[in-house]
Design an enzyme around this catalytic site. Structure first.
Site, short mmCIF file in Angstrom:
data_model
loop_
_atom_site.label_atom_id
_atom_site.label_comp_id
_atom_site.label_asym_id
_atom_site.label_seq_id
_atom_site.Cartn_x
_atom_site.Cartn_y
_atom_site.Cartn_z
N ASP A 184 37.96 25.44 -72.81
CA ASP A 184 38.62 26.75 -72.78
C ASP A 184 40.12 26.73 -72.45
O ASP A 184 40.62 27.63 -71.74
CB ASP A 184 37.91 27.68 -71.78
CG ASP A 184 36.46 27.93 -72.15
OD1 ASP A 184 36.00 27.40 -73.17
OD2 ASP A 184 35.77 28.64 -71.38
N GLU A 194 36.08 30.15 -75.14
CA GLU A 194 35.26 31.31 -74.75
C GLU A 194 35.74 32.53 -75.53
O GLU A 194 36.95 32.79 -75.59
CB GLU A 194 35.38 31.58 -73.25
CG GLU A 194 34.56 32.80 -72.82
CD GLU A 194 34.62 33.09 -71.33
OE1 GLU A 194 35.08 32.23 -70.56
OE2 GLU A 194 34.20 34.20 -70.96
N LYS A 197 32.01 29.74 -77.73
CA LYS A 197 30.92 30.10 -76.81
C LYS A 197 31.13 31.51 -76.28
O LYS A 197 32.23 31.87 -75.87
CB LYS A 197 30.85 29.08 -75.66
CG LYS A 197 32.11 28.99 -74.80
CD LYS A 197 32.00 27.79 -73.88
CE LYS A 197 32.97 27.77 -72.74
NZ LYS A 197 33.11 28.91 -71.88
N LYS A 248 29.87 31.53 -70.19
CA LYS A 248 30.67 30.64 -69.35
C LYS A 248 30.28 29.19 -69.59
O LYS A 248 31.12 28.32 -69.70
CB LYS A 248 30.49 31.02 -67.87
CG LYS A 248 30.84 32.48 -67.55
CD LYS A 248 32.23 32.85 -67.97
CE LYS A 248 32.58 34.29 -67.61
NZ LYS A 248 33.79 34.74 -68.32
N VAL A 277 39.49 24.84 -67.98
CA VAL A 277 39.67 25.99 -67.09
C VAL A 277 38.51 26.95 -67.30
O VAL A 277 37.96 27.04 -68.41
CB VAL A 277 41.01 26.69 -67.38
CG1 VAL A 277 42.16 25.74 -67.09
CG2 VAL A 277 41.13 27.20 -68.81
N THR A 278 38.16 27.67 -66.24
CA THR A 278 38.60 27.48 -64.89
C THR A 278 37.58 26.63 -64.13
O THR A 278 36.41 26.61 -64.48
CB THR A 278 38.76 28.84 -64.15
OG1 THR A 278 37.48 29.47 -64.07
CG2 THR A 278 39.74 29.74 -64.85
N CYS A 324 33.90 28.25 -65.87
CA CYS A 324 33.36 27.59 -67.07
C CYS A 324 33.20 26.08 -66.89
O CYS A 324 32.28 25.49 -67.46
CB CYS A 324 34.20 27.94 -68.27
SG CYS A 324 34.00 29.68 -68.71
N GLN A 355 27.02 15.57 -51.60
CA GLN A 355 25.62 15.13 -51.56
C GLN A 355 25.37 13.96 -52.52
O GLN A 355 24.39 13.95 -53.27
CB GLN A 355 24.68 16.29 -51.91
CG GLN A 355 24.89 17.51 -50.99
CD GLN A 355 24.03 18.67 -51.42
OE1 GLN A 355 22.82 18.70 -51.18
NE2 GLN A 355 24.64 19.63 -52.08
C1 C5J Z 1 36.47 30.46 -67.91
C2 C5J Z 1 36.51 32.70 -67.00
N1 C5J Z 1 36.75 29.79 -69.03
N2 C5J Z 1 37.01 32.31 -65.84
N3 C5J Z 1 36.32 31.82 -68.01
O1 C5J Z 1 36.41 29.89 -66.85
O2 C5J Z 1 36.23 33.86 -67.18
#
Ligand code: C5J
Length: 231
Positions: free
Chosen positions: A24, A72, A129, A132, A157-158, A162, A202
Site C-alpha cells: 500500500d 488498498e 485489495k 486491510k 504502510v501502515t 495493513c 514471544q
Molecule cells: C493501511 C489504513 N494501508 N491504515 N490502511 O494501513 O487504513
C-alpha cells in the site's frame, strides 16, 4: 540459504522461494491530500519509509527476488466498500469522495496508485485489495503459491494496520515473514514502535524484524546507494 541479522533471532530464506511484499505505498497514504491526511494524519511520517523501501526494492530486483505490490482501494461504484468501513473515522472527506488527488481510495484515481519512487515494473504483480489484509478477497495466495513462495520480506504502510493484518495472515498461512523496520511506517510513532515489538515478541510470535541495512548486507547490496524520496 541467506541469513539476516534480525530479532528475535536470525531470519533465513532462500531467495528463489521468497517474495518482497510492498504493501500500500499509495499516494493516498503517503502524500498530503489523500485518504491518510483526510483522517487528520501527518503523512510525512509515512514518507520516511519510501527511501529505504526503494533501496530494498532495487536490491531485491537485482537479486532476482520476486516482487509483489498491493494497493488498498475500491471499485468506482463502491460496491465492494462495506458500510462498516465507509462509516469509520470522522473525516471531512470519506472513501469515494473527491480530493486533490481524485476520489479517495478508488481504483484508477491518481491518489490510489503507488508513488512514483516505488512504481512496479513488468513482472511484478499488483494486488488490489478492498480490506486491510492483503489475503482477504484477493488472489495473493494463488500468486505466491504458483511461485512456490515460502518466505516474505515486508515493506509498507501502515505498520499497525495493513502491514500487521497481512503479516498475521501470512503467519497463519505458513509463510515466514521478515518486516523491515525502517521500510514500514505509521502515522503514530508509538504505534510504529509497539507494532514492531508485537511482531517479534514471544519468540517471534508472528514474524521477524530487522532494518533494511541488515537485509541489504545479507543479499550483498550497498546500503549507502542513493534513493531519495520526494520531499
Ligand atoms: C493501511 C489504513 N494501508 N491504515 N490502511 O494501513 O487504513
Amino acid at each position: 540459504m541467506t541469513a539476516v541479522q534480525a530479532e528475535p533471532y536470525e531470519f533465513t530464506f532462500e531467495p528463489a522461494t521468497t517474495a518482497l511484499l510492498m504493501i500500500d505505498f499509495q499516494r493516498d497514504f503517503v502524500y498530503p491530500g489523500g485518504f491518510g491526511e483526510s483522517l487528520g494524519n501527518d503523512t510525512s511520517l509515512l514518507l520516511r519509509a519510501v527511501g529505504p523501501a526503494r533501496r530494498v526494492l532495487e536490491a531485491c530486483r537485482a537479486a532476482g527476488i520476486f516482487v509483489v505490490h498491493t494497493r488498498e482501494g475500491h471499485r468506482a461504484d463502491l460496491s465492494d466498500l462495506t458500510s462498516a468501513k465507509f462509516c469509520r473515522g470522522d473525516a471531512p472527506l470519506r472513501i469515494g469522495e473527491t480530493g486533490p488527488m481524485g476520489r479517495l481510495l478508488v481504483r484508477g484515481e491518481h491518489g490510489h496508485d503507488i508513488v512514483d519512487e516505488l512504481r512496479p515494473i513488468a513482472g511484478e504483480p499488483v494486488v488490489d485489495k478492498p480490506g486491510k489484509g492483503a489475503f482477504y478477497a484477493t488472489d495473493l495466495a494463488a500468486i505466491l503459491g504458483v511461485k512456490k513462495v515460502e518466505s516474505l520480506i515486508v515493506c509498507g504502510v501502515t505498520t499497525e494496520v495493513c502491514v500487521h493484518t497481512t503479516v498475521r495472515e501470512a503467519n497463519d498461512r505458513g509463510f515466514d515473514a521478515l518486516v523491515l523496520s525502517d521500510c514500514v511506517g505509521s502515522y503514530f510513532p508509538e504505534f510504529q514502535r509497539v507494532g514492531l515489538e508485537m511482531i517479534k515478541a514471544q519468540g517471534g510470535i508472528f514474524g521477524w524484524v530487522a532494518d533494511s541495512a541488515a537485509l541489504l548486507s545479507a543479499i550483498g547490496a550497498d546500503a549507502g546507494a542513493p534513493a531519495a524520496a520526494k520531499a
